[in-house]
Write a protein that holds these residues in place. Structure first.
Motif, PDB file in Angstrom:
ATOM      1  N   LEU A 134       8.407   8.151 -12.333  1.00 13.33           N
ATOM      2  CA  LEU A 134       8.891   7.066 -11.478  1.00 13.33           C
ATOM      3  C   LEU A 134       8.901   7.384  -9.993  1.00 13.33           C
ATOM      4  CD1 LEU A 134       9.833   4.155 -11.744  1.00 13.33           C
ATOM      5  CD2 LEU A 134      12.177   5.005 -11.866  1.00 13.33           C
ATOM      6  N   PRO A 135       9.343   8.565  -9.576  1.00 13.13           N
ATOM      7  CA  PRO A 135       9.310   8.844  -8.127  1.00 13.13           C
ATOM      8  C   PRO A 135       7.892   8.800  -7.538  1.00 13.13           C
ATOM      9  CG  PRO A 135      10.690  10.444  -9.254  1.00 13.13           C
ATOM     10  CD  PRO A 135       9.994   9.644 -10.317  1.00 13.13           C
ATOM     11  N   HIS A 136       6.894   9.011  -8.378  1.00  9.32           N
ATOM     12  CA  HIS A 136       5.514   8.975  -7.898  1.00  9.32           C
ATOM     13  C   HIS A 136       4.901   7.601  -8.082  1.00  9.32           C
ATOM     14  CE1 HIS A 136       5.928  13.290  -7.630  1.00  9.32           C
ATOM     15  NE2 HIS A 136       6.398  13.276  -8.867  1.00  9.32           N
ATOM     16  N   LEU A 137       5.450   6.843  -9.028  1.00  9.78           N
ATOM     17  CA  LEU A 137       4.990   5.466  -9.237  1.00  9.78           C
ATOM     18  C   LEU A 137       5.532   4.528  -8.161  1.00  9.78           C
ATOM     19  CD1 LEU A 137       5.478   5.098 -13.106  1.00  9.78           C
ATOM     20  CD2 LEU A 137       3.296   5.035 -11.878  1.00  9.78           C
ATOM     21  N   LEU A 138       6.811   4.733  -7.818  1.00  8.03           N
ATOM     22  CA  LEU A 138       7.487   3.884  -6.838  1.00  8.03           C
ATOM     23  C   LEU A 138       8.109   4.759  -5.746  1.00  8.03           C
ATOM     24  CD1 LEU A 138       9.372   1.599  -9.363  1.00  8.03           C
ATOM     25  CD2 LEU A 138       7.251   1.062  -8.172  1.00  8.03           C
ATOM     26  N   PRO A 139       7.270   5.400  -4.925  1.00  8.66           N
ATOM     27  CA  PRO A 139       7.851   6.264  -3.881  1.00  8.66           C
ATOM     28  C   PRO A 139       8.664   5.445  -2.888  1.00  8.66           C
ATOM     29  CG  PRO A 139       5.493   5.977  -3.524  1.00  8.66           C
ATOM     30  CD  PRO A 139       5.836   5.283  -4.811  1.00  8.66           C
ATOM     31  N   SER A 140       9.759   6.017  -2.441  1.00 14.20           N
ATOM     32  CA  SER A 140      10.585   5.308  -1.453  1.00 14.20           C
ATOM     33  C   SER A 140       9.825   5.256  -0.134  1.00 14.20           C
ATOM     34  CB  SER A 140      11.933   5.986  -1.297  1.00 14.20           C
ATOM     35  OG  SER A 140      11.725   7.324  -0.881  1.00 14.20           O
ATOM     36  N   GLU A 141       9.995   4.179   0.559  1.00 12.67           N
ATOM     37  CA  GLU A 141       9.282   4.015   1.837  1.00 12.67           C
ATOM     38  C   GLU A 141       9.926   4.895   2.902  1.00 12.67           C
ATOM     39  OE1 GLU A 141       8.634  -0.010   3.057  1.00 12.67           O
ATOM     40  OE2 GLU A 141       8.551  -0.679   0.970  1.00 12.67           O
TER      41      GLU A 141
END
Length: 184
Positions: free
Chosen positions: A175-182
């Motif tokens: 998930l951290p790589h699928l939806l990286p924080s902007e």
């Protein structure tokens, strides 16, 4: 070409043979197909064990092994979906097949990012695979409707639950790589 890779290729060869035999008008086709599937499942474990033990791991073998495993499971489940022709077998079978597609794509994508270790095979994935193999073996062993088949169907539902659990575990790790924080 080494022996573990030959075992993997043998597993791929078994797949169409299983399908052909399943549709032949033989009284013993269920026993033969379950035996072929059991042999294929055994080679799934054995080829990896031997490759590690004999230090014969190759890029081709590492690519081919999961392909053979997923083909074996998907084709056997496809045959069983057609043979049983009902939703209560189709539903867990499609969950299992769908998960394999999702996780294969996830692993490929994570490898492109250099993060394949985040979605490496876990103990849960190994347990899931064991339950899948046992359930498919039992379902292939007898015609639809017999007691062993019902046991196999119960194990298939357990495998489907483990399949979803493992899929969500892999997705959570990615998930951290699928939806990286902007970044600001």
């Amino acid at each position: 070409m080494n022996f573990p890779t030959l075992l993997t290729l043998f597993r791929i060869f078994i797949i169409p043979l299983l399908v052909v035999i399943y549709y032949l008008p033989l009284e013993s086709k269920y026993l033969i197909c379950a035996g072929l599937f059991g042999l294929a499942a055994l080679t799934d474990w054995l080829d990896g064990f031997l490759a590690r033990r004999w230090n014969q791991m190759t890029p081709f073998g590492a690519f081919l092994d999961p392909v053979a495993d997923k083909l074996m499971v998907a084709v056997a489940l496809g045959v069983l979906i057609e043979a049983y022709a009902n939703w209560w077998l189709t539903l867990p079978a499609l969950v299992i097949i769908g998960r394999e597609i999702v996780i294969s794509a996830l692993r490929e994508w994570m490898a492109e990012l250099g993060k394949s270790a985040k979605v490496a095979v876990s103990w849960l994935g190994k347990v899931k695979t064991t339950f899948q193999m046992v359930s498919i073996f039992l379902l292939l062993l007898v015609p639809p409707g017999e007691l062993i088949g019902w046991v196999g169907l119960g194990v298939l539902y357990l495998a489907a639950f483990l399949t979803l659990w493992s899929m969500f575990s892999y997705l959570r790790a990615a998930l951290p790589h699928l939806l990286p924080s902007e970044s600001k």
